[in-house]
Design an enzyme around this catalytic site. Structure first.
Site, PDB file in Angstrom:
ATOM      1  N   GLU A 111     -12.205 -31.008  -2.769  1.00 30.82           N
ATOM      2  CA  GLU A 111     -11.747 -29.669  -3.170  1.00 30.82           C
ATOM      3  C   GLU A 111     -10.373 -29.746  -3.823  1.00 30.82           C
ATOM      4  OE1 GLU A 111     -12.461 -26.701  -0.095  1.00 30.82           O
ATOM      5  OE2 GLU A 111     -14.626 -27.053  -0.238  1.00 30.82           O
TER       6      GLU A 111
ATOM      7  N   GLU B 251     -20.974 -30.182   0.412  1.00 31.28           N
ATOM      8  CA  GLU B 251     -20.747 -29.221   1.506  1.00 31.28           C
ATOM      9  C   GLU B 251     -21.603 -28.005   1.222  1.00 31.28           C
ATOM     10  OE1 GLU B 251     -16.703 -28.231   2.611  1.00 31.28           O
ATOM     11  OE2 GLU B 251     -16.039 -30.299   2.239  1.00 31.28           O
TER      12      GLU B 251
HETATM   13  O1  AHR Z   1     -16.315 -27.726   6.071  1.00 35.10           O
HETATM   14  C1  AHR Z   1     -15.085 -27.135   6.338  1.00 35.10           C
HETATM   15  C2  AHR Z   1     -14.143 -27.144   5.149  1.00 35.10           C
HETATM   16  O2  AHR Z   1     -14.677 -26.375   4.124  1.00 35.10           O
HETATM   17  C3  AHR Z   1     -13.897 -28.478   4.495  1.00 35.10           C
HETATM   18  O3  AHR Z   1     -12.916 -29.217   5.135  1.00 35.10           O
HETATM   19  C4  AHR Z   1     -13.441 -28.093   3.138  1.00 35.10           C
HETATM   20  O4  AHR Z   1     -13.708 -29.086   2.184  1.00 35.10           O
HETATM   21  C5  AHR Z   1     -14.161 -26.791   2.875  1.00 35.10           C
HETATM   22  O5  AHR Z   1     -13.335 -25.827   2.363  1.00 35.10           O
END
Ligand code: AHR
Length: 494
Positions: free
Chosen positions: A173, A298
């Site tokens: 991110e 994710e």
């Molecule tokens: O999964 C939780 C968080 O969500 C992660 O650390 C991050 O990459 C995302 O914003």
């Protein structure tokens, strides 16, 4: 209501990479500490410090790959904090998620854990707060044979043979917690770091370098990064979370919801298809041969913490609703198998849309776990296109398809069909036909529960669990069956 599914067994598509069933385990809350790792001295039954119940459950669903140590945490992690005698490792503030990180679970513990459950490894390196040198030293520590000082250091810490690193995430991110960068700046950093990825081992080129991709709909990020660094990228990671309200300040409850939030969440999960189409279209411009994988490293549902309950960060319950959105998302990934070659649900244990929840000695498998179990037949199968004809399920002004599905054929020739009936209260009489093949027999498993809010708890762990699907009949070359309301079904047709 009646619906039809025609599976085009004569039009095979891409292989559904097992890695689409990947998971994510971040150093956060009780995800690793207590969820996976309790230490050898714990009264909780363990294998060299890993919870035995959790290890057994994860082995049973054949987790293909695990992403670690973050997430946001990856861009604050310095790998040297997590090697050497455990008692001597530094304790640091966990700046991303609060509390302190004692580093008991470090490189050896993660790599050995992956080996124990038979998963490939996906290591996220620190770009936001680290250096290319730190990354390449870590990679040498992980993968070097020979007599370099770093390889010898690993041996002195108890691991003789090098490990294999399958995927390397270069930042996380980068548009947000990984540094609030702009795409051009990140693309240059990516180019720099990617240049210094020199793993050792039989086939150093086998490591897949994953670029930190877009936040959900941010196609400008994809354009910026692909145009400036595409030729050095092996995989490009997109993150997408489903919130019932779509409002990060008030996401919605994991357990206390009605039909409005039910359909909003299902609808939100279906947005994945649109995202993949839009990011893929941009990738096609710079990579028409689809060399670069799109990975959704994710994804999952994200709810508010339960009010009035002191829970670890990002701990949430998991209901039948999560099972349906998991199945829908996996169905979407199957349809995009030509470009989507890995996905990592957030997260494995006790965090967000988890497979498993633990409480001291107790463990419970979530509805999402059961979907990953039922759907494991798709790992490595060949994706098959299908046509679905079903009236939409509608509530208020929100529409979702009345049946959402995907299909694949495994190495033994069995055609598997994953199906979701999103209606909270209406069964679907489904007519299923293969085109270009004949199915002489059919078997099915169904996951449903008494209510859309049904959950598994430590005291009642079997409220949402798969059962055999009964009552299928064949007539005139098609199979007819009933999809119960609010259900996920997987058919095996042979
Ligand atoms: O999964 C939780 C968080 O969500 C992660 O650390 C991050 O990459 C995302 O914003």
């Amino acid at each position: 209501m009646d619906a039809q599914v025609v599976v085009h067994a004569d039009r095979p598509g891409a292989v559904i990479r097992p890695e689409i069933y990947g998971q994510f385990a971040e150093q956060l809350g009780h995800g690793i500490d207590q969820g996976i790792w309790v230490g050898e001295a714990s009264a909780i039954p363990n294998i060299k410090g890993y919870r035995k119940d959790v290890v057994d459950a994860l082995k049973a669903i054949h987790v293909p790959v695990i992403r670690w140590p973050g997430g946001c945490f990856a861009d604050e992690y310095h790998w040297r904090d997590g090697i050497g005698p455990r008692g001597q490792r530094p304790v640091r503030r966990n700046l991303s998620w609060g509390g302190e990180e004692n580093n008991a679970f470090g490189t050896h513990e993660f790599m050995d854990f992956a080996e124990l459950i038979g998963a490939k490894t996906y290591i996220g390196v620190n770009v936001g707060g680290g250096t290319a040198r730190e990354m390449s030293d870590w990679l040498e520590y992980l993968t070097a044979d020979g007599q370099s000082s770093i390889a010898r250091e690993r041996r002195a810490n108890g691991r003789d043979k090098p490990w294999k690193v399958a995927y390397l995430g270069i930042g996380n991110e980068a548009w947000g917690c990984g540094g609030h960068m702009r795409p051009a700046y990140y693309a240059d950093l990516y180019r720099q770091f990617a240049t210094f990825v020199h793993p050792s081992g039989d086939d150093p080129s086998a490591i897949v370098r994953v670029a930190s991709g877009a936040n959900a709909d941010d196609v400008a990020w994809t354009e910026g990064v692909m145009s400036a660094a595409g030729e050095l990228i092996d995989a490009y990671g997109v993150h997408y979370y489903t919130l019932p309200t779509q409002d990060w300040k008030k996401k919605g409850s994991a357990t206390d919801f009605g039909e409005t939030e039910w359909i909003a969440t299902l609808h939100g999960a279906l947005h994945m298809d649109d995202l993949l189409n839009r990011h893929s279209a941009i990738m096609d411009k710079y990579d028409p041969k689809k060399r670069v994988a799109l990975v959704v490293d994710e994804w999952g549902n994200w709810y508010d913490p339960q009010p009035g309950v002191a829970s670890p960060p990002l701990y949430q319950q998991n209901s039948l609703r999560d099972a349906l959105t998991a199945a829908m998302t996996l169905n979407i990934f199957h349809a995009h198998a030509d470009r989507v070659r890995m996905a990592n649900i957030a997260q494995m244990v006790n965090v967000l849309q988890a497979m498993i929840l633990t409480d001291q000695k107790r463990m419970v498998l979530t509805p999402t776990y059961h979907v990953f179990d039922m759907y494991q037949v798709f790992q490595g199968a060949t994706s098959l296109p299908l046509d679905v004809r079903a009236p939409d399920y509608v509530f208020g002004n929100v529409h979702v398809p009345g049946v959402q599905a995907s299909a694949g054929r495994d190495a033994a020739g069995v055609v598997h069909v994953g199906l979701v009936n999103p209606s909270p209260d209406k069964p679907v009489r489904l007519h299923v036909r293969l085109s270009g093949a004949q199915a002489k027999s059919i078997k099915g498993r169904v996951l449903t529960a008494p209510a859309i809010t049904s959950i598994n708890t430590f005291d009642h762990p079997g409220v949402v669990k798969p059962e055999p699907l009964a009552g299928m009949s064949s007539s005139g070359g098609e199979w007819v069956l009933s999809l119960p309301p609010r259900s996920v079904v997987v058919l095996d047709m042979r």
